[in-house]
Design a protein around this motif. Sequence first.
Motif, PDB file in Angstrom:
ATOM      1  N   UNK A  46       1.029  -1.177   0.043  1.00 41.90           N
ATOM      2  CA  UNK A  46       0.182  -0.079  -0.131  1.00 41.90           C
ATOM      3  C   UNK A  46       0.961   1.286  -0.123  1.00 41.90           C
ATOM      4  N   UNK A  47       1.966   1.371   0.702  1.00 36.68           N
ATOM      5  CA  UNK A  47       2.731   2.395   0.907  1.00 36.68           C
ATOM      6  C   UNK A  47       3.652   2.718  -0.450  1.00 36.68           C
ATOM      7  N   UNK A  48       3.727   1.482  -1.090  1.00 39.85           N
ATOM      8  CA  UNK A  48       4.481   1.505  -2.439  1.00 39.85           C
ATOM      9  C   UNK A  48       3.613   2.385  -3.315  1.00 39.85           C
ATOM     10  N   UNK A  49       2.378   1.986  -3.275  1.00 39.17           N
ATOM     11  CA  UNK A  49       1.612   2.661  -4.364  1.00 39.17           C
ATOM     12  C   UNK A  49       1.200   4.042  -4.193  1.00 39.17           C
ATOM     13  N   UNK A  50       1.527   4.521  -2.759  1.00 40.69           N
ATOM     14  CA  UNK A  50       1.369   6.079  -2.607  1.00 40.69           C
ATOM     15  C   UNK A  50       2.785   6.803  -2.703  1.00 40.69           C
ATOM     16  N   UNK A  51       3.957   6.073  -2.783  1.00 39.46           N
ATOM     17  CA  UNK A  51       5.147   6.323  -3.263  1.00 39.46           C
ATOM     18  C   UNK A  51       5.341   6.561  -4.565  1.00 39.46           C
ATOM     19  N   UNK A 110      -0.771  -4.370  -7.225  1.00 36.06           N
ATOM     20  CA  UNK A 110      -0.558  -4.378  -5.752  1.00 36.06           C
ATOM     21  C   UNK A 110      -1.817  -3.785  -4.998  1.00 36.06           C
ATOM     22  N   UNK A 111      -2.613  -3.101  -5.487  1.00 36.68           N
ATOM     23  CA  UNK A 111      -3.808  -2.860  -4.767  1.00 36.68           C
ATOM     24  C   UNK A 111      -4.654  -4.133  -4.537  1.00 36.68           C
ATOM     25  N   UNK A 112      -4.704  -4.975  -5.532  1.00 41.68           N
ATOM     26  CA  UNK A 112      -5.410  -6.249  -5.316  1.00 41.68           C
ATOM     27  C   UNK A 112      -4.687  -7.164  -4.382  1.00 41.68           C
ATOM     28  N   UNK A 113      -3.568  -7.509  -4.423  1.00 41.04           N
ATOM     29  CA  UNK A 113      -2.682  -8.116  -3.621  1.00 41.04           C
ATOM     30  C   UNK A 113      -2.532  -7.776  -2.228  1.00 41.04           C
ATOM     31  N   UNK A 165      -5.649   8.990  -3.800  1.00 39.74           N
ATOM     32  CA  UNK A 165      -4.532   9.849  -4.282  1.00 39.74           C
ATOM     33  C   UNK A 165      -4.101   9.470  -5.734  1.00 39.74           C
ATOM     34  N   UNK A 166      -3.966   8.404  -5.956  1.00 40.13           N
ATOM     35  CA  UNK A 166      -3.635   7.895  -7.227  1.00 40.13           C
ATOM     36  C   UNK A 166      -4.654   8.493  -8.170  1.00 40.13           C
ATOM     37  N   UNK A 167      -5.922   8.071  -7.918  1.00 43.61           N
ATOM     38  CA  UNK A 167      -7.048   8.533  -8.953  1.00 43.61           C
ATOM     39  C   UNK A 167      -6.916   9.988  -9.092  1.00 43.61           C
ATOM     40  N   UNK A 168      -6.894  10.896  -8.272  1.00 49.99           N
ATOM     41  CA  UNK A 168      -6.897  12.210  -8.265  1.00 49.99           C
ATOM     42  C   UNK A 168      -5.636  12.851  -8.845  1.00 49.99           C
ATOM     43  N   UNK A 210      -4.997   3.371   5.163  1.00 42.93           N
ATOM     44  CA  UNK A 210      -4.164   3.548   4.142  1.00 42.93           C
ATOM     45  C   UNK A 210      -4.524   3.201   2.871  1.00 42.93           C
ATOM     46  N   UNK A 211      -5.034   2.100   2.716  1.00 41.40           N
ATOM     47  CA  UNK A 211      -5.696   1.458   1.243  1.00 41.40           C
ATOM     48  C   UNK A 211      -6.394   2.574   0.527  1.00 41.40           C
ATOM     49  N   UNK A 212      -7.688   3.019   1.126  1.00 45.33           N
ATOM     50  CA  UNK A 212      -8.322   3.770   0.208  1.00 45.33           C
ATOM     51  C   UNK A 212      -7.947   5.197   0.092  1.00 45.33           C
ATOM     52  N   UNK A 213      -7.147   5.712   1.091  1.00 47.37           N
ATOM     53  CA  UNK A 213      -6.338   6.986   0.784  1.00 47.37           C
ATOM     54  C   UNK A 213      -5.293   6.942  -0.396  1.00 47.37           C
ATOM     55  N   UNK A 214      -4.787   5.486  -0.363  1.00 48.54           N
ATOM     56  CA  UNK A 214      -3.855   5.380  -1.612  1.00 48.54           C
ATOM     57  C   UNK A 214      -4.603   5.358  -2.882  1.00 48.54           C
ATOM     58  N   UNK A 215      -5.584   4.691  -3.112  1.00 49.39           N
ATOM     59  CA  UNK A 215      -6.581   4.633  -4.208  1.00 49.39           C
ATOM     60  C   UNK A 215      -6.721   6.003  -4.669  1.00 49.39           C
TER      61      UNK A 215
END
Length: 182
Positions: free
Chosen positions: A9-14, A44-47, A72-75, A65-70
């Motif tokens: 999850x953190x890797x998605x944010x980074x 990675x979101x799925x896994x 942030x990415x979408x926005x 963190x999971x919904x926040x990461x999603x």
Amino acid sequence: MLTLPNILTLSRILAVPILVFLLWRPGWYDYALCFGLYVLMGVTDYFDGYVARARGTVSKLGVFLDPIADKIMVAAVIVMLIFTGDIKNYAVIAALIILLREIAVSGLREFLADLRVSMPVSQLAKWKTTFQLVSLGGLILAGAVPQWPLVHSASLFCLWAAAALTLITGWDYLRVGLKHMD
């Protein structure tokens, strides 16, 4: 705290700043790299959720963190695709509907959490997310393959479908929330 799901999850944010950088320099190669990274982030979101449930390591940090990461990415992707002109004209309205709903539902969830009211994700909201992620990925891919205009057109269709589902699910969540407001 640093379990594999949380690291994913953190890797998605980074990775979001890398997505933004690649979209800032819109050449076909940058779009192709960005599309690859976007797909990797989706995997990675799925896994992260799958591994957390399978290993019994679901954590409060991950749930937070999971919904926040999603979001942030979408926005970030929506803002950059508007910036590059991949989303333009009336399609900006569809993109704004998606962004505004994400902000409103996040605020509503936070409000209801204080009241200890759960607002589970509906099946229709999962379809909304699917259309949303497919459309954004398709718009990134369209920048890598401009010789295939059908990719861009199909992605815009998915963006409008996501916006329509966004309005429906946003209204559903708002109705639930209004029942708990004075």
